[in-house]
Design a protein around this motif. Structure first.
Motif, PDB file in Angstrom:
ATOM      1  N   ALA A 273       0.831  -1.204   0.000  1.00 52.76           N
ATOM      2  CA  ALA A 273       0.000   0.000   0.000  1.00 52.76           C
ATOM      3  C   ALA A 273       0.867   1.255   0.000  1.00 52.76           C
ATOM      4  CB  ALA A 273      -0.935   0.002   1.208  1.00 52.76           C
ATOM      5  N   LEU A 274       1.936   1.235   0.776  1.00 50.88           N
ATOM      6  CA  LEU A 274       2.847   2.382   0.829  1.00 50.88           C
ATOM      7  C   LEU A 274       3.568   2.565  -0.506  1.00 50.88           C
ATOM      8  CD1 LEU A 274       4.369   1.865   4.395  1.00 50.88           C
ATOM      9  CD2 LEU A 274       2.889   3.752   3.679  1.00 50.88           C
ATOM     10  N   LEU A 275       4.040   1.464  -1.088  1.00 57.54           N
ATOM     11  CA  LEU A 275       4.755   1.553  -2.359  1.00 57.54           C
ATOM     12  C   LEU A 275       3.862   2.094  -3.464  1.00 57.54           C
ATOM     13  CD1 LEU A 275       6.865  -1.741  -2.396  1.00 57.54           C
ATOM     14  CD2 LEU A 275       7.710   0.597  -2.264  1.00 57.54           C
ATOM     15  N   VAL A 276       2.603   1.673  -3.465  1.00 60.24           N
ATOM     16  CA  VAL A 276       1.669   2.131  -4.488  1.00 60.24           C
ATOM     17  C   VAL A 276       1.353   3.610  -4.320  1.00 60.24           C
ATOM     18  CG1 VAL A 276      -0.696   1.898  -5.343  1.00 60.24           C
ATOM     19  CG2 VAL A 276       0.656  -0.144  -4.854  1.00 60.24           C
ATOM     20  N   SER A 277       1.214   4.055  -3.072  1.00 62.00           N
ATOM     21  CA  SER A 277       0.793   5.435  -2.810  1.00 62.00           C
ATOM     22  C   SER A 277       1.921   6.448  -3.014  1.00 62.00           C
ATOM     23  CB  SER A 277       0.262   5.554  -1.382  1.00 62.00           C
ATOM     24  OG  SER A 277       1.268   5.231  -0.425  1.00 62.00           O
ATOM     25  N   PHE A 278       3.166   6.050  -2.809  1.00 59.34           N
ATOM     26  CA  PHE A 278       4.286   6.984  -2.963  1.00 59.34           C
ATOM     27  C   PHE A 278       4.635   7.167  -4.439  1.00 59.34           C
ATOM     28  CE2 PHE A 278       6.024   5.838   1.485  1.00 59.34           C
ATOM     29  CZ  PHE A 278       5.134   6.739   2.059  1.00 59.34           C
ATOM     30  N   GLU A 279       5.020   8.383  -4.780  1.00 60.47           N
ATOM     31  CA  GLU A 279       5.359   8.710  -6.154  1.00 60.47           C
ATOM     32  C   GLU A 279       6.881   8.710  -6.343  1.00 60.47           C
ATOM     33  OE1 GLU A 279       3.387   9.081  -8.666  1.00 60.47           O
ATOM     34  OE2 GLU A 279       1.515   8.896  -7.513  1.00 60.47           O
ATOM     35  N   PHE A 280       7.406   7.645  -6.909  1.00 61.21           N
ATOM     36  CA  PHE A 280       8.808   7.629  -7.302  1.00 61.21           C
ATOM     37  C   PHE A 280       8.990   6.592  -8.406  1.00 61.21           C
ATOM     38  CE2 PHE A 280       8.381   5.123  -3.408  1.00 61.21           C
ATOM     39  CZ  PHE A 280       8.923   3.896  -3.768  1.00 61.21           C
ATOM     40  N   ASN A 281      10.186   6.427  -8.890  1.00 60.31           N
ATOM     41  CA  ASN A 281      10.468   5.613 -10.066  1.00 60.31           C
ATOM     42  C   ASN A 281       9.888   4.205  -9.948  1.00 60.31           C
ATOM     43  OD1 ASN A 281      12.411   3.633 -11.648  1.00 60.31           O
ATOM     44  ND2 ASN A 281      12.612   5.649 -12.601  1.00 60.31           N
TER      45      ASN A 281
ATOM     46  N   PHE B  48       3.126  -6.844 -10.146  1.00 59.13           N
ATOM     47  CA  PHE B  48       3.207  -5.409  -9.856  1.00 59.13           C
ATOM     48  C   PHE B  48       3.295  -4.596 -11.145  1.00 59.13           C
ATOM     49  CE2 PHE B  48       6.060  -1.737  -9.434  1.00 59.13           C
ATOM     50  CZ  PHE B  48       5.311  -0.948  -8.570  1.00 59.13           C
ATOM     51  N   LEU B  49       4.137  -5.018 -12.068  1.00 61.27           N
ATOM     52  CA  LEU B  49       4.306  -4.282 -13.325  1.00 61.27           C
ATOM     53  C   LEU B  49       3.036  -4.338 -14.173  1.00 61.27           C
ATOM     54  CD1 LEU B  49       7.960  -5.346 -14.261  1.00 61.27           C
ATOM     55  CD2 LEU B  49       7.188  -3.143 -13.330  1.00 61.27           C
ATOM     56  N   VAL B  50       2.359  -5.480 -14.162  1.00 60.62           N
ATOM     57  CA  VAL B  50       1.105  -5.595 -14.911  1.00 60.62           C
ATOM     58  C   VAL B  50       0.040  -4.678 -14.317  1.00 60.62           C
ATOM     59  CG1 VAL B  50      -0.820  -7.138 -15.486  1.00 60.62           C
ATOM     60  CG2 VAL B  50       1.549  -7.937 -15.728  1.00 60.62           C
ATOM     61  N   LEU B  51      -0.088  -4.701 -12.986  1.00 60.24           N
ATOM     62  CA  LEU B  51      -1.098  -3.878 -12.333  1.00 60.24           C
ATOM     63  C   LEU B  51      -0.774  -2.388 -12.435  1.00 60.24           C
ATOM     64  CD1 LEU B  51      -1.842  -5.924  -9.077  1.00 60.24           C
ATOM     65  CD2 LEU B  51      -3.234  -5.760 -11.142  1.00 60.24           C
TER      66      LEU B  51
ATOM     67  N   ILE C 249      -6.615   1.034 -11.781  1.00 67.38           N
ATOM     68  CA  ILE C 249      -7.388   0.678 -10.592  1.00 67.38           C
ATOM     69  C   ILE C 249      -6.914   1.514  -9.408  1.00 67.38           C
ATOM     70  CG2 ILE C 249      -7.911  -1.704 -11.277  1.00 67.38           C
ATOM     71  CD1 ILE C 249      -5.533  -2.611  -9.591  1.00 67.38           C
ATOM     72  N   ASP C 250      -7.753   1.575  -8.370  1.00 67.70           N
ATOM     73  CA  ASP C 250      -7.406   2.322  -7.165  1.00 67.70           C
ATOM     74  C   ASP C 250      -6.246   1.658  -6.428  1.00 67.70           C
ATOM     75  OD1 ASP C 250      -9.441   4.101  -7.668  1.00 67.70           O
ATOM     76  OD2 ASP C 250     -10.899   3.049  -6.411  1.00 67.70           O
ATOM     77  N   ALA C 251      -5.525   2.464  -5.650  1.00 64.46           N
ATOM     78  CA  ALA C 251      -4.378   1.963  -4.895  1.00 64.46           C
ATOM     79  C   ALA C 251      -4.786   0.872  -3.916  1.00 64.46           C
ATOM     80  CB  ALA C 251      -3.707   3.120  -4.150  1.00 64.46           C
ATOM     81  N   PHE C 252      -6.004   0.987  -3.343  1.00 60.70           N
ATOM     82  CA  PHE C 252      -6.487  -0.016  -2.390  1.00 60.70           C
ATOM     83  C   PHE C 252      -6.532  -1.394  -3.044  1.00 60.70           C
ATOM     84  CE2 PHE C 252     -10.132  -2.527  -0.926  1.00 60.70           C
ATOM     85  CZ  PHE C 252      -9.793  -2.717   0.403  1.00 60.70           C
ATOM     86  N   TYR C 253      -7.135  -1.473  -4.246  1.00 61.41           N
ATOM     87  CA  TYR C 253      -7.240  -2.752  -4.946  1.00 61.41           C
ATOM     88  C   TYR C 253      -5.864  -3.219  -5.430  1.00 61.41           C
ATOM     89  CZ  TYR C 253     -12.300  -2.129  -4.957  1.00 61.41           C
ATOM     90  OH  TYR C 253     -13.606  -1.963  -4.569  1.00 61.41           O
ATOM     91  N   PHE C 254      -5.034  -2.275  -5.848  1.00 61.85           N
ATOM     92  CA  PHE C 254      -3.684  -2.603  -6.315  1.00 61.85           C
ATOM     93  C   PHE C 254      -2.941  -3.381  -5.227  1.00 61.85           C
ATOM     94  CE2 PHE C 254      -0.169  -0.678  -9.141  1.00 61.85           C
ATOM     95  CZ  PHE C 254       0.653  -1.764  -8.935  1.00 61.85           C
ATOM     96  N   ALA C 255      -2.863  -2.799  -4.034  1.00 70.20           N
ATOM     97  CA  ALA C 255      -2.156  -3.444  -2.923  1.00 70.20           C
ATOM     98  C   ALA C 255      -2.828  -4.745  -2.517  1.00 70.20           C
ATOM     99  CB  ALA C 255      -2.085  -2.490  -1.729  1.00 70.20           C
TER     100      ALA C 255
ATOM    101  N   ALA D  61     -11.789  -1.330 -12.952  1.00 67.98           N
ATOM    102  CA  ALA D  61     -10.882  -0.560 -13.802  1.00 67.98           C
ATOM    103  C   ALA D  61     -11.636   0.556 -14.513  1.00 67.98           C
ATOM    104  CB  ALA D  61     -10.223  -1.490 -14.826  1.00 67.98           C
ATOM    105  N   SER D  62     -11.099   1.752 -14.471  1.00 64.61           N
ATOM    106  CA  SER D  62     -11.714   2.904 -15.128  1.00 64.61           C
ATOM    107  C   SER D  62     -10.776   3.397 -16.224  1.00 64.61           C
ATOM    108  CB  SER D  62     -11.965   4.026 -14.101  1.00 64.61           C
ATOM    109  OG  SER D  62     -12.537   5.144 -14.738  1.00 64.61           O
ATOM    110  N   TRP D  63     -11.187   3.194 -17.476  1.00 64.54           N
ATOM    111  CA  TRP D  63     -10.312   3.502 -18.596  1.00 64.54           C
ATOM    112  C   TRP D  63     -10.491   4.928 -19.106  1.00 64.54           C
ATOM    113  CZ3 TRP D  63      -6.568   0.137 -19.692  1.00 64.54           C
ATOM    114  CH2 TRP D  63      -6.707  -1.165 -19.213  1.00 64.54           C
ATOM    115  N   GLY D  64     -11.453   5.653 -18.556  1.00 68.66           N
ATOM    116  CA  GLY D  64     -11.608   7.061 -18.906  1.00 68.66           C
ATOM    117  C   GLY D  64     -12.381   7.325 -20.172  1.00 68.66           C
ATOM    118  N   ILE D  65     -12.776   6.273 -20.890  1.00 72.71           N
ATOM    119  CA  ILE D  65     -13.518   6.483 -22.134  1.00 72.71           C
ATOM    120  C   ILE D  65     -14.936   5.932 -21.973  1.00 72.71           C
ATOM    121  CG2 ILE D  65     -13.636   5.971 -24.611  1.00 72.71           C
ATOM    122  CD1 ILE D  65     -10.600   5.661 -24.567  1.00 72.71           C
ATOM    123  N   ASN D  66     -15.009   4.635 -21.791  1.00 73.17           N
ATOM    124  CA  ASN D  66     -16.325   4.006 -21.605  1.00 73.17           C
ATOM    125  C   ASN D  66     -16.514   3.488 -20.190  1.00 73.17           C
ATOM    126  OD1 ASN D  66     -17.127   4.359 -24.328  1.00 73.17           O
ATOM    127  ND2 ASN D  66     -15.792   2.656 -24.919  1.00 73.17           N
TER     128      ASN D  66
END
Length: 267
Positions: free
Chosen positions: A146-154, A199-202, A207-213, A257-262
């Motif tokens: 959860a921490l790794l997903v929420s933090f913004e870095f490489n 991790f790379l696929v997700l 998807i939201d960070a909650f579901y990601f983690a 998943a929200s793709w922003g189009i449909n």
């Protein structure tokens, strides 16, 4: 006269000292060093609890697991405390966080001490210690992901951290069942590599960070569960359980998943 301090007393002192260090460093407004200070404190106290009765790979398992895990918990708790907008809210959140940290410290220290003793001799509480350790591994893994997903870095640095944490947690979990070192290494490398792939696929899935983690933890739960059964035949019921979990993951991925189009693919 030499004062004899029992292991139970040592664990109790550790349970009090670690949250105290957490509170003091927070009150001194030193949030950026709180995880490091707490991790070092845990490392020292665990060595004291075990009375340096460590050898071989138990040195790594008994010291790294609690210090890294409680450091992650502290980072997670600090994130919650920082969201408090008022002084009253911050103080109340700090109090609750301190209580939670004390409980986790007690469980982690007790279970890792039991497992350390069980690695050298037969112990009736060994099974309970392994069960507690497995649950804690899943909880700490969620905090970490959860921490790794929420933090913004490489993203490559994130992937490397996912690999390192997954490897560590898998290796220590397999150490609790006295598996051969070669099998532990191979299984740990395989599971850590799988976690990085997921991790790379997700990371490219909207998807939201909650579901990601949560999905990372689910995959880790399934792969580690199979690895822990490596000494025995994995029952078909376990495969059914993991199959249902995997199907659930796919359905939630498609539904959220929200793709922003449909919008979402289904639902």
């Amino acid at each position: 006269m030499k004062i004899l301090i029992t292991t139970r007393t040592r664990i109790a002192i550790t349970t009090i000292l670690v949250p105290t260090v957490f509170v003091i460093t927070n009150l001194l407004l030193l949030q950026f060093v709180v995880p490091l200070v707490v991790s070092i404190t845990v490392l020292i106290m665990v060595l004291w609890v075990t009375q340096l009765n460590l050898k071989g790979e138990s040195i790594f398992a008994v010291t790294v697991f609690p210090s890294v895990s409680l450091g992650l918990v502290v980072i997670f708790l600090d994130q919650i405390i920082d969201t408090s907008l008022t002084s009253v809210g911050r103080v109340s959140t700090l109090i609750v966080s301190t209580i939670v940290l004390a409980l986790i410290t007690y469980v982690v220290t007790s279970s890792i001490n039991i497992l350390n003793i069980a690695s050298k001799q037969q112990l009736p509480l060994a099974q309970a210690g392994r069960a507690a350790h497995y649950v804690l591994t899943m909880v700490f893994s969620y905090f970490a992901f959860a921490l790794l997903v929420s933090f913004e870095f490489n993203i490559l640095l994130k992937a490397a951290m996912v690999f390192g944490l997954s490897f560590m947690y898998t290796f220590v979990a397999l150490w609790t069942i006295s598996l051969a070192r070669a099998q532990r290494l191979i299984s740990s490398l395989g599971i850590a590599s799988m976690q990085v792939f997921v991790f790379l696929v997700l990371s490219i899935w909207p998807i939201d960070a909650f579901y990601f983690a949560l999905f990372l933890v689910f995959v880790f739960y399934m792969t580690l569960g199979v690895a822990l059964e490596i000494r025995e035949t994995v029952s078909r019921w376990l495969w059914y359980e993991y199959g249902i979990i995997f199907l659930g993951i796919i359905l939630i991925l498609l539904a959220t998943a929200s793709w922003g189009i449909n919008g979402t693919i289904i639902g």
